[in-house]
Write an enzyme that holds these catalytic residues in place. Structure first.
Site, PDB file in Angstrom:
ATOM      1  N   ASN A 119     -31.914  45.641 -93.335  1.00 50.13           N
ATOM      2  CA  ASN A 119     -31.763  44.741 -92.192  1.00 50.13           C
ATOM      3  C   ASN A 119     -30.923  45.468 -91.138  1.00 50.13           C
ATOM      4  OD1 ASN A 119     -31.183  42.696 -90.392  1.00 50.13           O
ATOM      5  ND2 ASN A 119     -29.878  41.531 -91.812  1.00 50.13           N
ATOM      6  N   TRP A 120     -31.598  45.939 -90.103  1.00 51.11           N
ATOM      7  CA  TRP A 120     -30.890  46.733 -89.086  1.00 51.11           C
ATOM      8  C   TRP A 120     -30.049  45.875 -88.156  1.00 51.11           C
ATOM      9  CZ3 TRP A 120     -34.987  50.786 -86.979  1.00 51.11           C
ATOM     10  CH2 TRP A 120     -35.365  51.635 -88.041  1.00 51.11           C
ATOM     11  N   LYS A 121     -30.239  44.564 -88.200  1.00 56.21           N
ATOM     12  CA  LYS A 121     -29.539  43.655 -87.277  1.00 56.21           C
ATOM     13  C   LYS A 121     -29.747  44.137 -85.835  1.00 56.21           C
ATOM     14  CE  LYS A 121     -26.485  42.415 -90.995  1.00 56.21           C
ATOM     15  NZ  LYS A 121     -25.215  41.879 -91.433  1.00 56.21           N
ATOM     16  N   HIS A 170     -30.893  33.843 -92.190  1.00 54.81           N
ATOM     17  CA  HIS A 170     -29.736  34.723 -92.413  1.00 54.81           C
ATOM     18  C   HIS A 170     -28.472  33.981 -91.967  1.00 54.81           C
ATOM     19  CE1 HIS A 170     -26.904  38.019 -92.021  1.00 54.81           C
ATOM     20  NE2 HIS A 170     -27.711  38.734 -92.782  1.00 54.81           N
ATOM     21  N   GLU A 227     -26.055  34.860 -90.290  1.00 56.04           N
ATOM     22  CA  GLU A 227     -25.692  35.092 -88.878  1.00 56.04           C
ATOM     23  C   GLU A 227     -26.512  34.195 -87.955  1.00 56.04           C
ATOM     24  OE1 GLU A 227     -26.064  39.371 -88.941  1.00 56.04           O
ATOM     25  OE2 GLU A 227     -24.325  39.475 -90.268  1.00 56.04           O
ATOM     26  N   GLU A 278     -26.695  36.018-100.453  1.00 54.76           N
ATOM     27  CA  GLU A 278     -25.769  36.789 -99.624  1.00 54.76           C
ATOM     28  C   GLU A 278     -24.482  35.999 -99.409  1.00 54.76           C
ATOM     29  OE1 GLU A 278     -27.784  40.045 -97.176  1.00 54.76           O
ATOM     30  OE2 GLU A 278     -27.701  38.259 -95.945  1.00 54.76           O
ATOM     31  N   GLY A 303     -20.849  42.680 -94.345  1.00 54.55           N
ATOM     32  CA  GLY A 303     -20.202  43.528 -93.346  1.00 54.55           C
ATOM     33  C   GLY A 303     -18.708  43.704 -93.552  1.00 54.55           C
ATOM     34  N   SER A 358     -22.561  44.114 -98.204  1.00 52.58           N
ATOM     35  CA  SER A 358     -21.829  45.372 -98.430  1.00 52.58           C
ATOM     36  C   SER A 358     -22.407  46.237 -99.541  1.00 52.58           C
ATOM     37  CB  SER A 358     -20.338  45.091 -98.679  1.00 52.58           C
ATOM     38  OG  SER A 358     -19.755  44.515 -97.515  1.00 52.58           O
ATOM     39  N   GLY A 387     -27.559  45.824 -95.098  1.00 54.23           N
ATOM     40  CA  GLY A 387     -27.321  45.848 -93.658  1.00 54.23           C
ATOM     41  C   GLY A 387     -26.872  47.229 -93.222  1.00 54.23           C
ATOM     42  N   GLY A 388     -25.557  47.383 -93.021  1.00 51.63           N
ATOM     43  CA  GLY A 388     -24.990  48.612 -92.476  1.00 51.63           C
ATOM     44  C   GLY A 388     -25.499  49.894 -93.129  1.00 51.63           C
TER      45      GLY A 388
HETATM   46  P1  PGA Z   1     -24.157  44.374 -94.921  1.00 49.36           P
HETATM   47  O1  PGA Z   1     -25.158  43.233 -94.402  1.00 49.36           O
HETATM   48  O2  PGA Z   1     -24.924  45.202 -95.943  1.00 49.36           O
HETATM   49  O3  PGA Z   1     -23.826  45.180 -93.688  1.00 49.36           O
HETATM   50  O4  PGA Z   1     -22.995  43.703 -95.532  1.00 49.36           O
HETATM   51  C1  PGA Z   1     -26.048  42.581 -95.283  1.00 49.36           C
HETATM   52  C2  PGA Z   1     -26.829  41.520 -94.543  1.00 49.36           C
HETATM   53  O5  PGA Z   1     -26.248  40.788 -93.749  1.00 49.36           O
HETATM   54  O6  PGA Z   1     -28.053  41.369 -94.732  1.00 49.36           O
END
Ligand code: PGA
Length: 268
Positions: free
Chosen positions: A14-16, A104, A106, A176, A182, A222, A243-244
């Site tokens: 997930n590149w956000k 998600h 977010e 999640e 993050g 994470s 994500g990251g």
């Molecule tokens: P993260 O994000 O790996 O940067 O913690 C995961 C996500 O929100 O899908």
């Protein structure tokens, strides 16, 4: 609960809101060069770039036969209409998108996505034969108050109530925990397994045991190349939502490799 089933691991990046279309091109080229056929022989991989990158990534993936499924991070629940700024599931399907992240945290936190809208979006994605990755998870406060399972239950009930078992069987649910996203504080493998198992048991109650056994449950929050092997060794963790650590091709490939059944997972 779950005997080792035939569930194929799914690792999703997930590149956000990162990587413009030029950076996307470089990242995907790098990924394509690093990925070996054996990396994906037993693992599915999806990447979820921002909307503006989708066409670029699609062209590259098809043209260079990169073994990655195209994914999106969100979509509207309507096919078309006066919804300024939105992108429809129909548009995504036309581009060859296979997986869509739905609900998600977010989106829920920053854009007010309600449980009701999550459910409608799930149905819209399924209608176009794409696979939703439904995100659920508790806040830090809910966890501290011992309300993790209550939270997961209510999110799953709201999302799945109008779906039949055959649709649920093909779903991906991503557990999640919001406090792990993050922050660099991933859940321990044992805690991730407990929550993923709870998700599966709840889905069995709501949609039947067959659906629960077939459905894939990812852990997200994470994830990195160091913690991926332990997380993936757990029997009810069928994949990772990253994500990251998915922004960099080298690290993402390491996570994919750690997710291969041959990489020492305890499940059969
Ligand atoms: P993260 O994000 O790996 O940067 O913690 C995961 C996500 O929100 O899908």
């Amino acid at each position: 609960m779950t005997p080792a089933g035939p569930r194929r691991p799914l690792v999703s990046g997930n590149w956000k809101m990162h990587h413009d279309h030029i950076e996307a091109l470089h990242t995907m080229r790098d990924l394509g060069l690093r990925m070996k056929p054996e990396d994906v022989a037993q693992v599915d991989v999806s990447v979820h770039p921002p909307f503006t990158d989708l066409r670029t990534v699609q062209t590259l993936v098809e043209g260079e036969s990169i073994p990655v499924a195209l994914g999106a991070q969100h979509c509207n629940d309507h096919d078309r209409g006066a919804f300024t700024g939105e992108v429809s599931p129909q548009m995504l399907a036309r581009l060859g998108v296979r997986y869509v992240i739905v609900g998600h945290s977010e989106r829920r936190q920053h854009f007010g996505m309600s449980d009701e809208l999550v459910a409608a979006t799930l149905r819209a994605v399924l209608q176009h034969d794409m696979t939703p990755i439904l995100c659920v998870g508790e806040t830090e406060e809910e966890r501290a108050a011992g309300r993790t399972e209550t939270r997961l239950s209510s999110q799953l009930e709201a999302a799945l109530q109008e779906l039949d078992g055959s649709h649920v069987a093909g779903l991906v649910v991503a557990y999640e925990p919001i406090w792990a996203i993050g922050t660099g504080r991933a859940a321990t493998a044992v805690d991730a397994e407990d929550a993923c198992l709870f998700v599966r048991e709840k889905v069995a109650e709501l949609s039947g045991a067959d659906a629960a056994t077939s459905m894939r449950v990812q852990y997200g929050g994470s994830v990195n190349p160091e913690n991926a092997p332990d997380l993936m060794a757990e029997p009810d963790v069928d994949g990772l939502l990253v994500g990251g650590a998915s922004l960099d091709a080298a690290g993402f490939v390491e996570i994919i490799r750690a997710s291969r059944p041959a990489a020492g997972r305890r499940k059969g």
